[in-house]
Structures are given as C-alpha cells and as structure tokens.
Design a protein around this motif. Structure first.
Motif, PDB file in Angstrom:
ATOM      1  N   ASN A   3       0.836  -1.193   0.000  1.00 15.46           N
ATOM      2  CA  ASN A   3       0.000   0.000   0.000  1.00 15.46           C
ATOM      3  C   ASN A   3       0.874   1.247   0.000  1.00 15.46           C
ATOM      4  OD1 ASN A   3       0.563   0.631   2.948  1.00 15.46           O
ATOM      5  ND2 ASN A   3      -0.473  -1.343   3.183  1.00 15.46           N
ATOM      6  N   PHE A   4       0.246   2.412  -0.071  1.00 13.22           N
ATOM      7  CA  PHE A   4       0.942   3.685  -0.167  1.00 13.22           C
ATOM      8  C   PHE A   4       1.866   3.924   1.031  1.00 13.22           C
ATOM      9  CE2 PHE A   4       1.174   8.335   0.433  1.00 13.22           C
ATOM     10  CZ  PHE A   4       1.632   8.729  -0.819  1.00 13.22           C
ATOM     11  N   VAL A   5       1.406   3.607   2.226  1.00 12.17           N
ATOM     12  CA  VAL A   5       2.213   3.844   3.435  1.00 12.17           C
ATOM     13  C   VAL A   5       3.509   3.047   3.368  1.00 12.17           C
ATOM     14  CG1 VAL A   5       2.333   3.524   5.945  1.00 12.17           C
ATOM     15  CG2 VAL A   5       0.249   4.443   4.893  1.00 12.17           C
ATOM     16  N   LYS A   6       3.397   1.783   3.025  1.00  9.84           N
ATOM     17  CA  LYS A   6       4.598   0.932   2.970  1.00  9.84           C
ATOM     18  C   LYS A   6       5.533   1.358   1.841  1.00  9.84           C
ATOM     19  CE  LYS A   6       3.158  -3.299   5.198  1.00  9.84           C
ATOM     20  NZ  LYS A   6       3.020  -4.740   5.010  1.00  9.84           N
ATOM     21  N   THR A   7       4.952   1.778   0.725  1.00 12.98           N
ATOM     22  CA  THR A   7       5.775   2.263  -0.392  1.00 12.98           C
ATOM     23  C   THR A   7       6.541   3.512   0.022  1.00 12.98           C
ATOM     24  OG1 THR A   7       4.234   1.361  -2.023  1.00 12.98           O
ATOM     25  CG2 THR A   7       5.734   3.081  -2.790  1.00 12.98           C
ATOM     26  N   MET A   8       5.868   4.434   0.694  1.00  8.01           N
ATOM     27  CA  MET A   8       6.526   5.665   1.150  1.00  8.01           C
ATOM     28  C   MET A   8       7.631   5.359   2.175  1.00  8.01           C
ATOM     29  SD  MET A   8       5.461   8.334  -0.455  1.00  8.01           S
ATOM     30  CE  MET A   8       5.335   7.308  -1.907  1.00  8.01           C
ATOM     31  N   LEU A   9       7.377   4.437   3.070  1.00 11.35           N
ATOM     32  CA  LEU A   9       8.406   4.063   4.053  1.00 11.35           C
ATOM     33  C   LEU A   9       9.644   3.497   3.358  1.00 11.35           C
ATOM     34  CD1 LEU A   9       6.232   2.384   6.843  1.00 11.35           C
ATOM     35  CD2 LEU A   9       7.391   4.605   6.973  1.00 11.35           C
ATOM     36  N   ARG A  10       9.408   2.657   2.353  1.00  9.62           N
ATOM     37  CA  ARG A  10      10.534   2.048   1.627  1.00  9.62           C
ATOM     38  C   ARG A  10      11.313   3.106   0.840  1.00  9.62           C
ATOM     39  NH1 ARG A  10      10.706   0.516  -3.486  1.00  9.62           N
ATOM     40  NH2 ARG A  10       8.433   0.438  -3.691  1.00  9.62           N
ATOM     41  N   LEU A  11      10.577   3.917   0.068  1.00  9.24           N
ATOM     42  CA  LEU A  11      11.237   4.943  -0.754  1.00  9.24           C
ATOM     43  C   LEU A  11      11.877   6.030   0.108  1.00  9.24           C
ATOM     44  CD1 LEU A  11       8.635   5.347  -3.654  1.00  9.24           C
ATOM     45  CD2 LEU A  11      10.822   4.128  -3.725  1.00  9.24           C
TER      46      LEU A  11
ATOM     47  N   PHE B 108      -0.384  13.301   2.866  1.00  9.94           N
ATOM     48  CA  PHE B 108      -0.279  11.944   3.412  1.00  9.94           C
ATOM     49  C   PHE B 108       1.192  11.527   3.485  1.00  9.94           C
ATOM     50  CE2 PHE B 108      -2.223   7.396   2.705  1.00  9.94           C
ATOM     51  CZ  PHE B 108      -1.987   7.078   4.038  1.00  9.94           C
ATOM     52  N   ALA B 109       1.918  11.735   2.381  1.00 11.01           N
ATOM     53  CA  ALA B 109       3.335  11.369   2.329  1.00 11.01           C
ATOM     54  C   ALA B 109       4.159  12.173   3.332  1.00 11.01           C
ATOM     55  CB  ALA B 109       3.873  11.566   0.911  1.00 11.01           C
ATOM     56  N   GLN B 110       3.877  13.472   3.425  1.00 11.54           N
ATOM     57  CA  GLN B 110       4.581  14.340   4.378  1.00 11.54           C
ATOM     58  C   GLN B 110       4.426  13.810   5.804  1.00 11.54           C
ATOM     59  OE1 GLN B 110       6.753  16.628   4.000  1.00 11.54           O
ATOM     60  NE2 GLN B 110       6.051  18.449   2.934  1.00 11.54           N
ATOM     61  N   GLU B 111       3.189  13.439   6.129  1.00 12.89           N
ATOM     62  CA  GLU B 111       2.902  12.968   7.486  1.00 12.89           C
ATOM     63  C   GLU B 111       3.609  11.643   7.770  1.00 12.89           C
ATOM     64  OE1 GLU B 111       1.609  14.069  11.027  1.00 12.89           O
ATOM     65  OE2 GLU B 111       1.151  15.223   9.225  1.00 12.89           O
ATOM     66  N   ILE B 112       3.661  10.777   6.770  1.00 16.09           N
ATOM     67  CA  ILE B 112       4.355   9.485   6.929  1.00 16.09           C
ATOM     68  C   ILE B 112       5.830   9.732   7.233  1.00 16.09           C
ATOM     69  CG2 ILE B 112       5.107   7.377   5.723  1.00 16.09           C
ATOM     70  CD1 ILE B 112       2.408   7.636   4.097  1.00 16.09           C
ATOM     71  N   MET B 113       6.458  10.611   6.452  1.00 17.76           N
ATOM     72  CA  MET B 113       7.892  10.896   6.650  1.00 17.76           C
ATOM     73  C   MET B 113       8.141  11.493   8.031  1.00 17.76           C
ATOM     74  SD  MET B 113       9.251   9.735   3.943  1.00 17.76           S
ATOM     75  CE  MET B 113       8.530   9.166   2.405  1.00 17.76           C
ATOM     76  N   GLN B 114       7.279  12.419   8.418  1.00 17.51           N
ATOM     77  CA  GLN B 114       7.447  13.097   9.700  1.00 17.51           C
ATOM     78  C   GLN B 114       7.293  12.114  10.868  1.00 17.51           C
ATOM     79  OE1 GLN B 114       5.357  16.847   9.832  1.00 17.51           O
ATOM     80  NE2 GLN B 114       5.455  16.944  12.046  1.00 17.51           N
ATOM     81  N   MET B 115       6.242  11.295  10.811  1.00 18.37           N
ATOM     82  CA  MET B 115       5.990  10.347  11.900  1.00 18.37           C
ATOM     83  C   MET B 115       7.063   9.258  11.964  1.00 18.37           C
ATOM     84  SD  MET B 115       1.877   9.704  11.967  1.00 18.37           S
ATOM     85  CE  MET B 115       0.719  11.028  12.327  1.00 18.37           C
ATOM     86  N   ALA B 116       7.568   8.875  10.784  1.00 14.83           N
ATOM     87  CA  ALA B 116       8.582   7.817  10.733  1.00 14.83           C
ATOM     88  C   ALA B 116       9.999   8.370  10.925  1.00 14.83           C
ATOM     89  CB  ALA B 116       8.490   7.072   9.406  1.00 14.83           C
ATOM     90  N   LYS B 117      10.078   9.722  11.096  1.00 13.05           N
ATOM     91  CA  LYS B 117      11.372  10.400  11.285  1.00 13.05           C
ATOM     92  C   LYS B 117      12.347  10.111  10.130  1.00 13.05           C
ATOM     93  CE  LYS B 117      11.141  10.818  16.326  1.00 13.05           C
ATOM     94  NZ  LYS B 117       9.697  10.586  16.412  1.00 13.05           N
ATOM     95  N   LEU B 118      11.807  10.172   8.918  1.00 16.16           N
ATOM     96  CA  LEU B 118      12.622   9.999   7.713  1.00 16.16           C
ATOM     97  C   LEU B 118      12.921  11.380   7.120  1.00 16.16           C
ATOM     98  CD1 LEU B 118      10.713   6.977   6.118  1.00 16.16           C
ATOM     99  CD2 LEU B 118      12.968   6.902   7.199  1.00 16.16           C
ATOM    100  N   THR B 119      14.110  11.543   6.593  1.00 23.31           N
ATOM    101  CA  THR B 119      14.545  12.864   6.117  1.00 23.31           C
ATOM    102  C   THR B 119      14.264  13.093   4.628  1.00 23.31           C
ATOM    103  OG1 THR B 119      16.764  11.982   5.717  1.00 23.31           O
ATOM    104  CG2 THR B 119      16.366  13.047   7.849  1.00 23.31           C
ATOM    105  N   CYS B 120      13.659  12.121   3.961  1.00 23.74           N
ATOM    106  CA  CYS B 120      13.343  12.251   2.535  1.00 23.74           C
ATOM    107  C   CYS B 120      12.434  13.458   2.308  1.00 23.74           C
ATOM    108  CB  CYS B 120      12.647  10.973   2.056  1.00 23.74           C
ATOM    109  SG  CYS B 120      12.142  11.023   0.334  1.00 23.74           S
ATOM    110  N   LYS B 121      12.824  14.337   1.365  1.00 23.40           N
ATOM    111  CA  LYS B 121      12.044  15.541   1.071  1.00 23.40           C
ATOM    112  C   LYS B 121      10.885  15.194   0.125  1.00 23.40           C
ATOM    113  CE  LYS B 121      12.705  20.363  -0.360  1.00 23.40           C
ATOM    114  NZ  LYS B 121      11.463  20.512  -1.115  1.00 23.40           N
ATOM    115  N   ILE B 122       9.693  15.628   0.462  1.00 19.46           N
ATOM    116  CA  ILE B 122       8.532  15.394  -0.396  1.00 19.46           C
ATOM    117  C   ILE B 122       8.226  16.660  -1.192  1.00 19.46           C
ATOM    118  CG2 ILE B 122       6.093  14.716  -0.476  1.00 19.46           C
ATOM    119  CD1 ILE B 122       7.943  12.507   0.523  1.00 19.46           C
TER     120      ILE B 122
END
Length: 289
Positions: free
Chosen positions: A160-168, A223-237
């Motif tokens: 799903n989108f959440v898992k794809t965003m976490l991976r990317l 949605f993607a921004q929130e995933i990155m923020q919550m997962a503490k990932l530095t990938c820029k959206i």
C-alpha cells in the motif's frame, strides 16, 4: 453462533478482520481465491451450504487500478460477476451480505464530500466494474445487505501507499508526490472493526449504501509528508501535479466521502486519519523489530 464467510481474507481488510476476529463471538471462515473461487456460483453455493453460512463479508476485489485498463474482462469477473453470484446466493438463502466498494465510482469533480445518493460516474475500468458490482447488489433487492464505499485504504498488511513511502523514504533523498488529488486515507483496521461491530445491527429491507473513511482531509502529498514526519525519515517530499505523473487509469481529483449516514444509523465514532496513521506506523515498527 453466527457462521461468517470472509472472502479475500489475505488482502489488507481481510487480514485486519482476521486479526480482530478473536474478539467477536462468531465462527469465521476465511478464504482466498485458492480456497474459494467466487467467480464460480456453484462453488460458493456448495461452500455456503456445507458450512451453514449466516453472513458474508466480501473483501475480494480486483484492485490493480492501472492493470485493469488492459484486463477489463478479469476485473469485471471479480468486481461485478462474482458480486452478482454472492447477491443471488445471499438472497436465496437469506444470508447477510456486506460488500466493500470504492470512491472510484465517482468522477471526482465534486466540491463537497460525496453522499451515498450522489450521481456516480466512474472514469476508470476499475471504477466501472466496482459500480457494476454495486448495481448487481442493488438490482438484487436483497434484505440485510449493505455496500460500504471506502477510500485510500492502507494497513500493516499487504502492499500500500504507506509501505511504499516508508521504503522509498529510506532509499531516496527526495520524492515527488501528487498534491492535486484530495481525499481521506482509511486505516483498514478501523474499517474492519466497524464492519464487525455493525454486522449484528444490519436490518434492512433492501440493499443500503454507506460511506466510510477516516475523518479529515488530505492530498497524497499531505499523506506522504505525514508518513515521513511520523517515521522520522529525512526524505524531502515535493508536490507535483497529476499531469506530471501520468497513469493508465484516471483517478478522481476529489474523493471526500460524507460519513454522516453510517455514523448516525450505527452510532459509531470514526478516528482522525493522522491518529490512525500513527497507530499503523507503530504496528509496522513493532513487526519489523
């Protein structure tokens, strides 16, 4: 004790229902396409009779939105013809039926959240076959049957989108994500719980449609921004337009669902999408430890 058949039980929603099933006083029969081919009417009939099924939760669907553009016959077989078989059997044997549908039955040109009575106008093969499935149920005029339209489903299970965003987000420094498609993410666990909670309360003379998603509004970019923020990932959206990311199937630009009907009739409260996302991400982290 109710005997409940859950089709598509290896998908996101079916998996969440499986996880919650021990908290409910029912006997569940969880099936996937290898165990029960719902495109064959006689197969469903014999399964229902053999196991004295009282209710069916149909989570099975052809959901590859872009592939469906080239596989219309297969999408129709699963999303439409199979639903027709389930409807026919449910009516004949007086079985409750809950069928899951989608926001893709709308064209996305609205400016306010879609109500169940609003005009449908699907713009993709996937949306059309899902609407045909809905209509097969509505035309069957079944008592004790409901259609639940939902949107942007994600889970700790499946792809799903959440898992794809976490991976990317772990692999890339930056990502472009569409900002001009607006809707609401839906945590499959929340939907699964609602389905199991309202099942014994369903008492209709004919098929009813309900909308369900989490509360709130987001674009895919949000949605993607929130995933990155919550997962503490530095990938820029980076926000991009739909036209910059062409796909074979057209997506609705606006697919907010008005959920007043399901809330009022069944007395349910719906979680805010960010709270549910946080819960799902925590679960994914725990599973990965």
């Amino acid at each position: 004790m109710l005997n409940i058949l859950v089709t598509g039980s290896n998908g996101q929603l079916g998996s969440e229902i499986q996880e919650l099933s021990s908290h409910f006083p029912y006997t569940f029969f969880f099936t996937c396409k290898d165990q029960l081919d719902i495109t064959e009417k006689h197969t469903i009939e014999s399964f229902v009779e053999k196991n004295a099924i009282h209710a069916i939760i149909n989570c099975a669907a052809y959901t590859a939105v872009d592939k469906a553009e080239n596989e219309e016959a297969l999408a129709d077989k699963i999303n439409h013809q199979a639903v027709k078989h389930l409807a026919s059997i449910a009516k004949e044997k007086n079985i409750k039926l809950i069928h899951i549908s989608t926001d893709y039955v709308f064209d996305g040109t609205s400016y306010k959240p879609y109500q169940e009575i609003d005009t449908t106008n699907p713009k993709s093969v996937y949306g059309k076959t899902k609407l045909d499935g809905e209509n097969a149920l509505l035309q069957g005029n079944l008592p004790n049957s409901i259609i639940i339209r939902t949107s942007w489903v994600y889970s700790s299970y499946g792809a799903n989108f959440v898992k794809t965003m976490l991976r990317l987000g772990k692999e890339k420094d930056a990502l472009g994500v569409i900002y001009d498609q607006v809707g609401t993410p839906t945590y499959a666990k929340d939907l699964a719980k609602v389905i199991l909670d309202i099942l014994p309360k369903i008492n209709t003379t004919q098929t009813q449609i309900y909308n369900y998603s989490n509360e709130g509004v987001a674009s895919w970019y949000d949605f993607a921004q929130e995933i990155m923020q919550m997962a503490k990932l530095t990938c820029k959206i980076n926000p991009i337009e739909t036209s910059q990311y062409p796909t074979p199937a057209k997506r609705p630009h606006y697919s907010l669902l008005n959920k007043a009907k399901i809330k009022n009739e069944f007395g349910i409260e719906i979680p805010y999408w960010k709270n549910s996302l946080e819960e799902c991400l925590h679960k994914i982290n725990v599973n990965n430890e």
